[in-house]
Structures are given as structure tokens and as C-alpha cells.
Write an enzyme that holds these catalytic residues in place. Structure first.
Site, PDB file in Angstrom:
ATOM      1  CE  LYS A 108      -1.441   1.663   4.027  1.00 13.78           C
ATOM      2  NZ  LYS A 108      -1.256   3.029   4.520  1.00 13.78           N
ATOM      3  CG  ASN A 109       2.367   2.742   3.487  1.00 15.03           C
ATOM      4  OD1 ASN A 109       1.220   3.096   3.225  1.00 15.03           O
ATOM      5  ND2 ASN A 109       2.786   2.533   4.727  1.00 15.03           N
TER       6      ASN A 109
ATOM      7  CB  CYS B 256      -3.951  11.597  12.361  1.00  9.93           C
ATOM      8  SG  CYS B 256      -3.426   9.936  11.988  1.00  9.93           S
TER       9      CYS B 256
ATOM     10  NE  ARG C 218       0.567  10.161  10.162  1.00  9.62           N
ATOM     11  CZ  ARG C 218       0.103   9.199   9.392  1.00  9.62           C
ATOM     12  NH1 ARG C 218      -1.065   8.677   9.640  1.00  9.62           N
ATOM     13  NH2 ARG C 218       0.795   8.783   8.373  1.00  9.62           N
TER      14      ARG C 218
ATOM     15  CG  ASP D 259       3.258   1.404   9.486  1.00 14.29           C
ATOM     16  OD1 ASP D 259       2.847   2.262  10.290  1.00 14.29           O
ATOM     17  OD2 ASP D 259       3.530   1.666   8.300  1.00 14.29           O
TER      18      ASP D 259
ATOM     19  NE  ARG E 231      -7.005   4.574   5.932  1.00 16.65           N
ATOM     20  CZ  ARG E 231      -6.302   5.510   6.535  1.00 16.65           C
ATOM     21  NH1 ARG E 231      -6.568   5.830   7.780  1.00 16.65           N
ATOM     22  NH2 ARG E 231      -5.333   6.134   5.923  1.00 16.65           N
TER      23      ARG E 231
HETATM   24  N1  EPU Z   1       6.458  14.650  10.855  1.00 11.47           N
HETATM   25  C1  EPU Z   1       6.538  15.974  11.124  1.00 11.47           C
HETATM   26  N2  EPU Z   1       6.416  16.872  10.094  1.00 11.47           N
HETATM   27  C2  EPU Z   1       6.240  16.465   8.815  1.00 11.47           C
HETATM   28  C3  EPU Z   1       6.177  15.085   8.527  1.00 11.47           C
HETATM   29  C4  EPU Z   1       6.292  14.196   9.576  1.00 11.47           C
HETATM   30  O1  EPU Z   1       6.685  16.375  12.277  1.00 11.47           O
HETATM   31  O2  EPU Z   1       6.158  17.319   7.916  1.00 11.47           O
HETATM   32  C5  EPU Z   1       6.562  13.671  11.951  1.00 11.47           C
HETATM   33  C6  EPU Z   1       5.288  12.827  12.092  1.00 11.47           C
HETATM   34  O3  EPU Z   1       4.306  13.500  12.849  1.00 11.47           O
HETATM   35  C7  EPU Z   1       5.809  11.573  12.747  1.00 11.47           C
HETATM   36  C8  EPU Z   1       7.201  11.431  12.131  1.00 11.47           C
HETATM   37  O4  EPU Z   1       7.553  12.720  11.638  1.00 11.47           O
HETATM   38  O5  EPU Z   1       5.907  11.757  14.124  1.00 11.47           O
HETATM   39  C9  EPU Z   1       7.335  10.433  11.005  1.00 11.47           C
HETATM   40  O6  EPU Z   1       6.279  10.611  10.094  1.00 11.47           O
HETATM   41  P1  EPU Z   1       6.384  10.287   8.547  1.00 11.47           P
HETATM   42  O7  EPU Z   1       6.230  11.560   7.790  1.00 11.47           O
HETATM   43  O8  EPU Z   1       7.568   9.456   8.269  1.00 11.47           O
HETATM   44  O9  EPU Z   1       5.061   9.439   8.336  1.00 11.47           O
HETATM   45  P2  EPU Z   1       4.203   9.443   7.028  1.00 11.47           P
HETATM   46  O10 EPU Z   1       5.099   9.628   5.866  1.00 11.47           O
HETATM   47  O11 EPU Z   1       3.043  10.347   7.184  1.00 11.47           O
HETATM   48  C10 EPU Z   1       4.437   6.902   6.457  1.00 11.47           C
HETATM   49  C11 EPU Z   1       3.497   5.749   6.280  1.00 11.47           C
HETATM   50  C12 EPU Z   1       2.901   5.377   7.638  1.00 11.47           C
HETATM   51  C13 EPU Z   1       4.063   4.998   8.567  1.00 11.47           C
HETATM   52  C14 EPU Z   1       5.065   6.154   8.660  1.00 11.47           C
HETATM   53  C15 EPU Z   1       6.297   5.829   9.473  1.00 11.47           C
HETATM   54  C16 EPU Z   1       2.702   6.065   4.034  1.00 11.47           C
HETATM   55  C17 EPU Z   1       1.588   6.398   3.132  1.00 11.47           C
HETATM   56  N3  EPU Z   1       2.456   6.121   5.355  1.00 11.47           N
HETATM   57  O12 EPU Z   1       3.642   7.965   7.006  1.00 11.47           O
HETATM   58  O13 EPU Z   1       2.079   4.248   7.422  1.00 11.47           O
HETATM   59  O14 EPU Z   1       3.571   4.707   9.851  1.00 11.47           O
HETATM   60  O15 EPU Z   1       5.482   6.541   7.337  1.00 11.47           O
HETATM   61  O16 EPU Z   1       6.945   4.731   8.952  1.00 11.47           O
HETATM   62  O17 EPU Z   1       3.771   5.711   3.590  1.00 11.47           O
HETATM   63  C18 EPU Z   1       0.276   2.806   7.863  1.00 11.47           C
HETATM   64  O18 EPU Z   1       0.500   2.257   6.771  1.00 11.47           O
HETATM   65  O19 EPU Z   1      -0.501   2.308   8.731  1.00 11.47           O
HETATM   66  C19 EPU Z   1       0.932   4.065   8.170  1.00 11.47           C
HETATM   67  C20 EPU Z   1       0.480   4.903   9.107  1.00 11.47           C
END
Ligand code: EPU
Length: 419
Positions: free
Chosen positions: A22-23, A117, A122, A307, A399
Site C-alpha cells: 500500500k505504502n 489523526c 502528523r 506499523d 484501508r
Molecule cells: N512529521 C513531522 N512533520 C512532517 C512530517 C512528519 O513532524 O512534515 C513527523 C510525524 O508526525 C511523525 C514522524 O515525523 O511523528 C514520522 O512521520 P512520517 O512523515 O515518516 O510518516 P508518514 O510519511 O506520514 C508513512 C506511512 C505510515 C508509517 C510512517 C512511518 C505512508 C503512506 N504512510 O507515514 O504508514 O507509519 O510513514 O513509517 O507511507 C500505515 O501504513 O498504517 C501508516 C500509518
């Protein structure tokens, strides 16, 4: 609302296969916005988040067609509305993945801010700061991010203050069409980032270093169509490995890339499971006697995936001793713990740490899933609970898992979906 009825106690045996990630599918679909030519993506899972991303692409003016199983063809000949509306974004935070490609291709983008969320705040400030480094002008009004780059984006250095997976992907997609060189520093190393880079390279992008923390991109003027098969879903595969371990079963998990599951496999081995490669794309899990409590701390790849934390916590309720499960990525990702406690688990939460004392005999109960991975952990707990468990709000699990109840039933689980 649909629910799962699960009767626990049966060890899972046989072969089960993970689908496409998915990701990986989500950024790959967003990347289709970068070219006017058709892109064919294979092994795209039919899960709800993918449907949401397809609707986002259609909203922007792309045509999305489904071919034989798992094949999706996208053609974004012209972008009519470079916009991601609130109605879609609020159901999926990964919608922010269209920001980079829309801006790079159309010179402007209007993307709703995601809002709250279940697993933490996030924010997407790092996506925004990165795009500003590439020359974008960004304003926030009426709950939307309005980004413009009338003269196009220009490459430059982008340093991420903390590692962000979709932030890295968003910037990668913006930088491939920016003028000159972009260097992404402290980039995410997740396999899904490397998979996105592989697709972009097939489309004609010039990228080096994906999979490391420094990614160099030389902008090109335009990208072409491509044909790409996305990687296997390591989180789905990991969930199945834990399902084998928790039920004391004997399970071959196919369709996976074992090297992507190294941190989980190490934890499961220490906890008392035999895990070995059955083939280059499959892992065989068997439990050797009793489970032992083993601590884990989530971390960015190649560390233990956040995850899989909820599913691992369900496993630790069955292990002998005390385990400390520490969550470092999201501040509020223990929503499954109170539900596991309703099933009889002994868990104490102290800040970012969950202290699990086991083993405890779980008993079936009515529980509510709060997010995707929390639902998976409740399903796993239900597979070993005495009696019947009702897992409510199954739409969360839909999802990210394609027909999980059918896959689990085929290896002996007693699980069915009811309205
Ligand atoms: N963060 C910030 N600012 C930003 C972006 C992130 O503070 O601009 C923080 C987040 O709040 C969090 C940390 O940085 O505390 C890491 O977040 P990240 O941005 O890496 O998460 P994401 O890209 O939104 C993806 C996956 C998630 C997975 C995380 C961590 C996708 C579509 N989603 O989310 O997947 O948990 O990376 O590995 O790739 C899931 O599949 O259930 C899922 C939540």
C-alpha cells in the site's frame, strides 16, 4: 457498519501471500501526475487508501483504468484542477503526496491540510519547508495549502530536521522536474522510497542514492510513461508472520522480500520462533515452544517498523515475562492497548512505553479498531482468544489489507465479515 466475527484457538497452517505494498502504491500513483504519458502500475492492492488516491488523481484530471488483477493504468494528459479537496484528504493523510507532483507539473497546487489523526498530530511542515527550499511560494488559507511556482521549481539542498517517509517521497517527486540539482539530506531509507525512485528512474528521472539518507536528483525537463511492478507489502507480510507466531502455527508467508522484514524476524527469533527463508520471496514461521518476552523500540527503516508495533504488542501478551514496547515515531500510537486490555491483556502505558506482562489468557470481547494497524492487532489477539471476538469498524483494516479475512480463513482462521 461491517464487523469481523472471530473465533480463536486454531493454529494457522499452510501458505498465505502478501500483496503489493500500500505504502508504495500510493506514491507510485501520485507519481503518475508527473507525466502526460500513460503509466502502468502492477501489483496495486485493492485497498481503500488506493481507491482514495485514484479519486485524487481523477479529481486532478487524470484517467485511471483497471486492467487484469492488480494492474492500474493512469494517464494524466492534462491537469485540469491541481487540487486535493478536503473530502478526500480527511480520509487519508497520505493525500499530501500529490502536493509535490502537482506543483512540479502544473506550477501550482491547492491541497487541503489533513487535520487530526488517530495516531498523532502528523503535521506536514517538513513537506512545506522542503518545497519552499525548491522555490515554491506557499500560503495557508481556509484550511488549504496554496502552493505556486510560476517559473518552475529550482533544485537546491533540502535538509529534513527529522526523517519523514512521505515527506521524502513528496520532495523526490517535486525535484525530478526542478531545474538543476537537488540534494535531499536525512532522507527516509524505507524500501517504499527506493521503489518510488525506481519508478521515477523508469520514467526518465535522474536519481542517485535512494535507499540511503542522501538522495541526489538532477532535474529533467519532462518524464515519460513507464511500466512498473511495485514491491511486496512488508507490513502485511509481517502481520502474517506474527499471526503464525501468535497462534503457534506453521505458516509460509509468500510474496514478501525477506530483507525488508529483518528487524521483525530478529525479534520473532529471540521470542522463540523459527523463521527461515522458504524461497527467495517467502518466509516460513514456526513457534518453538513457549514465547519469551522481548523488548522492541520502533525506529525508521531498517529499524523495527512502527506499523508493526500494535501487532507485536498483541504477540507479547502471549509471551512469558515483561516486555517493553517503545514507540518513537508517533506520539499516540497505543490506542489498541486499552482494547487488548478489554480482552484480558496486562498492559501499562507510561508515556511512549507500553509495559506488557504475559502470558495472559485472552478472552473474546467486543472491541473497536481505532486505526489500520490497531485493527490488525485486535484481529491477531482474537485469533488466540477464548470464544468469540467482534472487531468493529473494519473499514480501518480495509484501508490497508486486501480481504484479510479471506486470506486468514484459507490458512485455518475462523473469521468472517458481517454487516
Ligand atoms: N512529521 C513531522 N512533520 C512532517 C512530517 C512528519 O513532524 O512534515 C513527523 C510525524 O508526525 C511523525 C514522524 O515525523 O511523528 C514520522 O512521520 P512520517 O512523515 O515518516 O510518516 P508518514 O510519511 O506520514 C508513512 C506511512 C505510515 C508509517 C510512517 C512511518 C505512508 C503512506 N504512510 O507515514 O504508514 O507509519 O510513514 O513509517 O507511507 C500505515 O501504513 O498504517 C501508516 C500509518
Amino acid at each position: 457498519m461491517e464487523k469481523f466475527l472471530i473465533r480463536g484457538g486454531a493454529p494457522l497452517e499452510g501458505e498465505i501471500a502478501a500483496g503489493g505494498a500500500k505504502n508504495s502504491a500510493l506514491p507510485a500513483l501520485a507519481a503518475c501526475l508527473l507525466t502526460a504519458e500513460p503509466v502502468t502500475l502492477r501489483r496495486i492492492p485493492r485497498v481503500r487508501d488506493v481507491r482514495t488516491m485514484e479519486r485524487l488523481l481523477e479529481h486532478a484530471g487524470a484517467a485511471v483504468e483497471h486492467g487484469e488483477a492488480g494492474v492500474v493504468r493512469v494517464r494524466a494528459e492534462a491537469l485540469g484542477t491541481p487540487e486535493a479537496p478536503y473530502d478526500l484528504v480527511k480520509t487519508m493523510r497520505a493525500s499530501s503526496l500529490v502536493l509535490g507532483p502537482l506543483l512540479a507539473r502544473a506550477g501550482r497546487a491547492r491541497v487541503s491540510l489533513p487535520g487530526g489523526c488517530a495516531i498523532g498530530a502528523r503535521p506536514i511542515n517538513l513537506h512545506i519547508q522542503g518545497l519552499e527550499q525548491l522555490g515554491a511560494r506557499i500560503e495557508q488559507t481556509h484550511g488549504y495549502i496554496e502552493a505556486t511556482a510560476p517559473d518552475g521549481l529550482r533544485g537546491g539542498p533540502v535538509h529534513f530536521d527529522r526523517i519523514t517517509v512521505t515527506g521524502t517521497e513528496d520532495l523526490l517527486m517535486a525535484a525530478v522536474l526542478a531545474r538543476g540539482e537537488t540534494v535531499l539530506d536525512n532522507a527516509a531509507r524505507e524500501p517504499e522510497v527506493s521503489d518510488l525512485a525506481a519508478l521515477l528512474i523508469r520514467m526518465g528521472a535522474r536519481i542517485q542514492g535512494a535507499g540511503t539518507s542522501t538522495i541526489r536528483i538532477q532535474g529533467v525537463e519532462r518524464l515519460a510513461g513507464a511500466d512498473h511492478t511495485i514491491i511486496a507489502d512488508r507490513i502485511e507480510a509481517g502481520t502474517f508472520l506474527i499471526a503464525g507466531a501468535i497462534t503457534g502455527g506453521d505458516l509460509i508467508v509468500g510474496g514478501c522480500q525477506p530483507e525488508h522484514l529483518a528487524a521483525l524476524a530478529a525479534g520473532l527469533r529471540q521470542a522463540g520462533c523459527d523463521i527461515r527463508e522458504a524461497a527467495p520471496d517467502s518466509l516460513h514461521v514456526r513457534r518453538l515452544g513457549r514465547l519469551r518476552a522481548i523488548d522492541v523500540t520502533t525506529a525508521e527503516y531498517p529499524g523495527f517498523a512502527t506499523d508493526l508495533q500494535a501487532q507485536y504488542m498483541a504477540l507479547m501478551t502471549q509471551a512469558e515475562g515483561i516486555s517493553f514496547v517503545t514507540e518513537t515515531i508517533f506520539e499516540n500510537r497505543f490506542m489498541h492497548a486499552p482494547e487488548l486490555m478489554r480482552m484480558g491483556a496486562n498492559i501499562r502505558i507510561e508515556g511512549r512505553q507500553a509495559i506488557v506482562a504475559g502470558p495472559t489468557a485472552l478472552s473474546g470481547a467486543q472491541v473497536i479498531a481505532s486505526d489500520l494497524r490497531a485493527s490488525a492487532s485486535l484481529v491477531l489477539a482474537a485469533l488466540v482468544a477464548r470464544g468469540e471476538t467482534i472487531v468493529d469498524r473494519v473499514y480501518h483494516i480495509d484501508r490497508g489489507y486486501e480481504r484479510i479475512e479471506e486470506k486468514l480463513s484459507r490458512v485455518g482462521a475462523q473469521i468472517r465479515r458481517v454487516d
